[in-house]
Design an enzyme around this catalytic site. Structure first.
Site, PDB file in Angstrom:
ATOM      1  N   SER A 248       0.876  -1.247   0.117  1.00  0.00           N
ATOM      2  CA  SER A 248      -0.124   0.076   0.015  1.00  0.00           C
ATOM      3  C   SER A 248       0.911   1.327  -0.128  1.00  0.00           C
ATOM      4  O   SER A 248       2.030   1.315   0.670  1.00  0.00           O
ATOM      5  CB  SER A 248      -1.004   0.088   1.239  1.00  0.00           C
ATOM      6  OG  SER A 248      -1.458   1.236   1.472  1.00  0.00           O
TER       7      SER A 248
ATOM      8  N   TYR B 249      -2.161  -1.570  11.000  1.00  0.00           N
ATOM      9  CA  TYR B 249      -2.457  -2.070   9.709  1.00  0.00           C
ATOM     10  C   TYR B 249      -1.123  -1.525   8.718  1.00  0.00           C
ATOM     11  O   TYR B 249      -0.711  -2.360   8.082  1.00  0.00           O
ATOM     12  CB  TYR B 249      -3.638  -1.526   9.158  1.00  0.00           C
ATOM     13  CG  TYR B 249      -3.780  -1.549   7.645  1.00  0.00           C
ATOM     14  CD1 TYR B 249      -3.870  -2.766   7.158  1.00  0.00           C
ATOM     15  CD2 TYR B 249      -3.590  -0.673   6.877  1.00  0.00           C
ATOM     16  CE1 TYR B 249      -4.051  -3.028   5.835  1.00  0.00           C
ATOM     17  CE2 TYR B 249      -3.437  -0.551   5.570  1.00  0.00           C
ATOM     18  CZ  TYR B 249      -4.024  -1.740   4.777  1.00  0.00           C
ATOM     19  OH  TYR B 249      -3.880  -2.013   3.538  1.00  0.00           O
TER      20      TYR B 249
ATOM     21  N   LYS C 215       2.109  -3.989   6.592  1.00  0.00           N
ATOM     22  CA  LYS C 215       2.676  -3.986   5.207  1.00  0.00           C
ATOM     23  C   LYS C 215       3.822  -3.655   5.230  1.00  0.00           C
ATOM     24  O   LYS C 215       4.685  -4.342   4.430  1.00  0.00           O
ATOM     25  CB  LYS C 215       1.770  -2.725   4.548  1.00  0.00           C
ATOM     26  CG  LYS C 215       0.253  -3.021   4.447  1.00  0.00           C
ATOM     27  CD  LYS C 215      -0.193  -4.394   3.519  1.00  0.00           C
ATOM     28  CE  LYS C 215      -1.685  -4.469   3.248  1.00  0.00           C
ATOM     29  NZ  LYS C 215      -2.082  -5.707   2.988  1.00  0.00           N
TER      30      LYS C 215
HETATM   31  P1  NAD Z   1     -11.181  -6.992   1.210  1.00  0.00           P
HETATM   32  O1  NAD Z   1     -11.372  -6.806   2.812  1.00  0.00           O
HETATM   33  O2  NAD Z   1     -12.450  -6.614   0.252  1.00  0.00           O
HETATM   34  O3  NAD Z   1     -10.659  -8.272   0.868  1.00  0.00           O
HETATM   35  C1  NAD Z   1      -9.766  -8.989   1.651  1.00  0.00           C
HETATM   36  C2  NAD Z   1     -10.497 -10.425   1.870  1.00  0.00           C
HETATM   37  O4  NAD Z   1      -9.567 -11.210   2.763  1.00  0.00           O
HETATM   38  C3  NAD Z   1     -11.705 -10.656   2.135  1.00  0.00           C
HETATM   39  O5  NAD Z   1     -12.664 -11.000   1.559  1.00  0.00           O
HETATM   40  C4  NAD Z   1     -11.551 -11.182   3.703  1.00  0.00           C
HETATM   41  O6  NAD Z   1     -12.822 -11.982   4.101  1.00  0.00           O
HETATM   42  C5  NAD Z   1     -10.383 -12.132   3.408  1.00  0.00           C
HETATM   43  N1  NAD Z   1      -9.440 -12.252   4.632  1.00  0.00           N
HETATM   44  C6  NAD Z   1      -9.034 -11.585   5.527  1.00  0.00           C
HETATM   45  N2  NAD Z   1      -8.367 -12.387   6.240  1.00  0.00           N
HETATM   46  C7  NAD Z   1      -8.281 -13.733   5.876  1.00  0.00           C
HETATM   47  C8  NAD Z   1      -7.720 -15.028   6.493  1.00  0.00           C
HETATM   48  N3  NAD Z   1      -6.879 -15.009   7.542  1.00  0.00           N
HETATM   49  N4  NAD Z   1      -8.042 -16.100   5.630  1.00  0.00           N
HETATM   50  C9  NAD Z   1      -8.725 -15.940   4.579  1.00  0.00           C
HETATM   51  N5  NAD Z   1      -9.191 -14.781   4.331  1.00  0.00           N
HETATM   52  C10 NAD Z   1      -9.011 -13.604   4.757  1.00  0.00           C
HETATM   53  O7  NAD Z   1     -10.059  -5.748   0.976  1.00  0.00           O
HETATM   54  P2  NAD Z   1      -9.410  -5.356  -0.531  1.00  0.00           P
HETATM   55  O8  NAD Z   1      -9.819  -3.884  -0.522  1.00  0.00           O
HETATM   56  O9  NAD Z   1      -9.831  -6.046  -1.376  1.00  0.00           O
HETATM   57  O10 NAD Z   1      -7.943  -5.591  -0.118  1.00  0.00           O
HETATM   58  C11 NAD Z   1      -7.023  -6.457  -0.654  1.00  0.00           C
HETATM   59  C12 NAD Z   1      -5.590  -6.224  -0.301  1.00  0.00           C
HETATM   60  O11 NAD Z   1      -5.242  -5.053  -0.877  1.00  0.00           O
HETATM   61  C13 NAD Z   1      -5.463  -6.531   1.349  1.00  0.00           C
HETATM   62  O12 NAD Z   1      -4.333  -7.043   1.725  1.00  0.00           O
HETATM   63  C14 NAD Z   1      -5.432  -4.754   1.674  1.00  0.00           C
HETATM   64  O13 NAD Z   1      -4.436  -4.550   2.714  1.00  0.00           O
HETATM   65  C15 NAD Z   1      -4.533  -4.106   0.461  1.00  0.00           C
HETATM   66  N6  NAD Z   1      -4.805  -2.933  -0.062  1.00  0.00           N
HETATM   67  C16 NAD Z   1      -6.164  -2.601  -0.259  1.00  0.00           C
HETATM   68  C17 NAD Z   1      -6.205  -1.192  -0.224  1.00  0.00           C
HETATM   69  C18 NAD Z   1      -7.650  -0.482  -0.378  1.00  0.00           C
HETATM   70  O14 NAD Z   1      -7.910   0.569  -0.209  1.00  0.00           O
HETATM   71  N7  NAD Z   1      -8.579  -1.426  -0.797  1.00  0.00           N
HETATM   72  C19 NAD Z   1      -5.289  -0.457  -0.508  1.00  0.00           C
HETATM   73  C20 NAD Z   1      -3.792  -0.609  -0.440  1.00  0.00           C
HETATM   74  C21 NAD Z   1      -3.790  -2.132  -0.058  1.00  0.00           C
HETATM   75  C1  WQD Z   2      -9.466   9.435   1.103  1.00  0.00           C
HETATM   76  C2  WQD Z   2      -9.729  10.887   1.261  1.00  0.00           C
HETATM   77  C3  WQD Z   2     -10.401  11.782   3.657  1.00  0.00           C
HETATM   78  C4  WQD Z   2     -14.101   9.738   3.964  1.00  0.00           C
HETATM   79  C5  WQD Z   2      -7.028   4.488   3.226  1.00  0.00           C
HETATM   80  C6  WQD Z   2      -5.891   3.986   4.194  1.00  0.00           C
HETATM   81  C7  WQD Z   2      -4.737   3.606   3.366  1.00  0.00           C
HETATM   82  C8  WQD Z   2      -5.148   2.682   1.957  1.00  0.00           C
HETATM   83  C9  WQD Z   2      -6.333   3.291   1.153  1.00  0.00           C
HETATM   84  C10 WQD Z   2      -4.904   0.402   2.250  1.00  0.00           C
HETATM   85  C11 WQD Z   2      -9.008  11.648   2.549  1.00  0.00           C
HETATM   86  C12 WQD Z   2     -11.415  12.011   2.657  1.00  0.00           C
HETATM   87  C13 WQD Z   2     -12.961  10.181   3.497  1.00  0.00           C
HETATM   88  C14 WQD Z   2     -15.030  10.727   4.046  1.00  0.00           C
HETATM   89  C15 WQD Z   2     -13.594  12.523   3.555  1.00  0.00           C
HETATM   90  N1  WQD Z   2      -5.679   1.520   2.442  1.00  0.00           N
HETATM   91  N2  WQD Z   2     -12.590  11.554   3.199  1.00  0.00           N
HETATM   92  N3  WQD Z   2     -14.827  12.123   3.849  1.00  0.00           N
HETATM   93  O1  WQD Z   2      -7.494   7.691   3.921  1.00  0.00           O
HETATM   94  O2  WQD Z   2      -6.400   7.937   1.782  1.00  0.00           O
HETATM   95  O3  WQD Z   2      -6.378   5.716   2.814  1.00  0.00           O
HETATM   96  O4  WQD Z   2      -7.272   3.755   2.263  1.00  0.00           O
HETATM   97  O5  WQD Z   2      -3.849   0.273   2.576  1.00  0.00           O
HETATM   98  O6  WQD Z   2      -4.009   2.843   4.090  1.00  0.00           O
HETATM   99  O7  WQD Z   2      -5.588   4.711   5.061  1.00  0.00           O
HETATM  100  O8  WQD Z   2      -8.693   6.658   2.030  1.00  0.00           O
HETATM  101  O9  WQD Z   2     -11.029   6.665   1.137  1.00  0.00           O
HETATM  102  O10 WQD Z   2     -10.448   6.880   3.486  1.00  0.00           O
HETATM  103  O11 WQD Z   2      -9.945   8.895   2.251  1.00  0.00           O
HETATM  104  O12 WQD Z   2     -13.544  13.598   3.252  1.00  0.00           O
HETATM  105  O13 WQD Z   2     -16.368  10.451   4.543  1.00  0.00           O
HETATM  106  O14 WQD Z   2     -11.006  11.351   1.515  1.00  0.00           O
HETATM  107  O15 WQD Z   2      -9.915  12.702   4.654  1.00  0.00           O
HETATM  108  O16 WQD Z   2      -8.344  12.837   2.283  1.00  0.00           O
HETATM  109  P1  WQD Z   2      -7.234   7.000   2.891  1.00  0.00           P
HETATM  110  P2  WQD Z   2     -10.074   7.391   2.225  1.00  0.00           P
END
Ligand code: NAD
Ligand code: WQD
Length: 344
Positions: free
Chosen positions: A128, A153, A157
């Site tokens: 991330s 969290y 990562k």
């Molecule tokens: P998500 O929660 O929709 O998907 C994760 C899935 O993993 C879920 O279906 C959950 O049920 C499953 N899971 C969690 N723990 C588990 C375990 N121990 N065994 C089996 N299944 C398990 O999240 P997402 O947004 O699809 O994110 C996927 C990956 O990408 C994650 O590693 C997340 O940290 C990373 N990521 C997400 C974002 C984001 O903003 N969505 C940003 C950067 C990185």
């Molecule tokens: C985006 C922008 C808020 C909600 C998070 C995790 C990061 C990564 C991605 C996994 C920010 C603003 C939000 C609302 C708002 N995940 N906002 N009103 O914070 O960039 O990142 O998700 O790795 O680790 O921290 O994403 O969608 O929460 O916010 O104004 O109701 O929207 O302040 O500026 P963020 P977000």
């Protein structure tokens, strides 16, 4: 002919389900493992409706190494893993740090441990942009400094990246691609799969679409006194299908022996920073639907501005984000309408 079998952990989740679709459409066999802690099994139907192929699905927890052993026994010949399985709620991780370390790190370590004995060649890992914290300069490259994590969290990562590096260097005989996502948004254009937030959404786009449809009264914009052109925070919003496609390219590169290093790291973003206010305007322009919103105070811990320099992924992976923000907003809205039709 199949290009091989890929294990997608967390494959019923948001990014995993979109990646399962792209993998199948590229000719891979997909085996999904998910414990359904943040998703549900209907997603398997959605994937099948899009691709015409039902992926194999194992409901199990990746922290349970015996369950993983059984999976490898039942599904011989897995060539690669894409590890999405993790818990991802930043606020919850501050309240339950041990759960986050246990879930995210044990999942990764179990998978790594079982790879060599099962002949798995490589693992793609979901990292991330959170590893960059508040960057000194934008856009951030893969060599930008890693900042001290502000949540358990985020720390999982950073630690996961180190665990992968150490294990690959130990001579385990595997390769890895670490993908650092910026802000994934939108849904599949078919509206068959998308993001399913649990309870009140913490992330901007699900909150916005739930407000547009009337589930939430008003979207709060967290702060308009930042040092940005319009005062609201800036992010790099990356379309989830574009993001999913990058995983297919990464798997292909890893399994065809084209990696230049045993661990390769890529930023996955558009390269364009968009403010929160600009995103709301894009949604309203693209869908014609108004989003009631008000400016409130800053959210604790928010980064002011961060966007990617995606050139490394553009040049080396040959991948580029192509969706326009308007298309992405339309897909997010179509998904919200689909959920509404299902009564969700
Ligand atoms: P998500 O929660 O929709 O998907 C994760 C899935 O993993 C879920 O279906 C959950 O049920 C499953 N899971 C969690 N723990 C588990 C375990 N121990 N065994 C089996 N299944 C398990 O999240 P997402 O947004 O699809 O994110 C996927 C990956 O990408 C994650 O590693 C997340 O940290 C990373 N990521 C997400 C974002 C984001 O903003 N969505 C940003 C950067 C990185
Ligand atoms: C985006 C922008 C808020 C909600 C998070 C995790 C990061 C990564 C991605 C996994 C920010 C603003 C939000 C609302 C708002 N995940 N906002 N009103 O914070 O960039 O990142 O998700 O790795 O680790 O921290 O994403 O969608 O929460 O916010 O104004 O109701 O929207 O302040 O500026 P963020 P977000």
């Amino acid at each position: 002919m199949s290009k091989g079998k890929i294990l997608v952990t967390g494959g019923t989740g948001y990014i995993g389900s979109h990646t399962a679709v792209e993998l199948q459409q590229a000719g891979y066999d997909v085996v999904i493992i998910d414990n359904l802690s943040n998703s549900n099994r209907d997603v398997i139907d959605g994937i099948e409706r899009i691709t015409g192929i039902r992926p194999s699905f194992v409901e199990a927890d990746c922290t349970d190494i015996n369950a993983l052993r059984k999976l490898f026994e039942a599904h011989k010949g897995i060539r690669g893993i894409i590890n999405f399985a993790a818990s991802k709620a930043v606020g919850e991780s501050i309240e339950k740090p041990l759960f986050y370390y246990r879930n995210n790190l044990n999942t990764l370590m179990n998978l790594l441990e079982l790879m060599p004995e099962n002949g798995v060649e490589g693992i793609v890992f979901s990292s991330s942009c959170t590893v960059y914290g508040e960057p000194d300069e934008n856009p951030v490259t893969e060599n930008s400094p890693i900042k001290e994590a502000t949540s358990p969290y985020g720390n999982t990562k950073q630690i996961s990246e180190e665990i992968i590096r150490d294990y690959v260097r130990s001579g385990a005989g595997i390769k890895s691609v670490i993908l650092r996502y910026f802000n994934p948004v939108g849904a599949h254009p078919s509206a068959e799969i998308g993001e399913l937030p649990n309870g009140v959404p913490q992330n901007l786009v699900p909150y916005l679409t739930q407000t547009a449809i009337g589930i939430r009264k008003e979207l709060s914009v967290f702060g308009d006194d930042y040092s940005t052109p319009d005062g609201s925070c800036i992010r790099d919003f990356i379309n989830v299908v574009d993001l999913a496609k990058a995983h297919v390219v990464a798997v292909e590169r890893m399994l065809s022996g084209r990696s230049q290093e045993d661990v390769e790291i890529f930023n996955l973003g558009t390269g364009v920073g968009l403010s929160v206010k600009e995103l709301i305007a894009a949604f309203e322009r693209a869908t014609g639907v108004k989003v009631p919103h008000k400016i409130v105070g800053r959210r604790a811990g928010d980064i002011e501005k961060v966007w990617a320099n995606p050139e490394r992924a553009n040049k080396i992976l040959g991948w580029k984000a192509t969706a326009t923000i308007d298309d992405t907003m339309r897909s997010a809205w179509a998904w919200q309408l689909h959920l509404h039709d299902l009564g969700k």
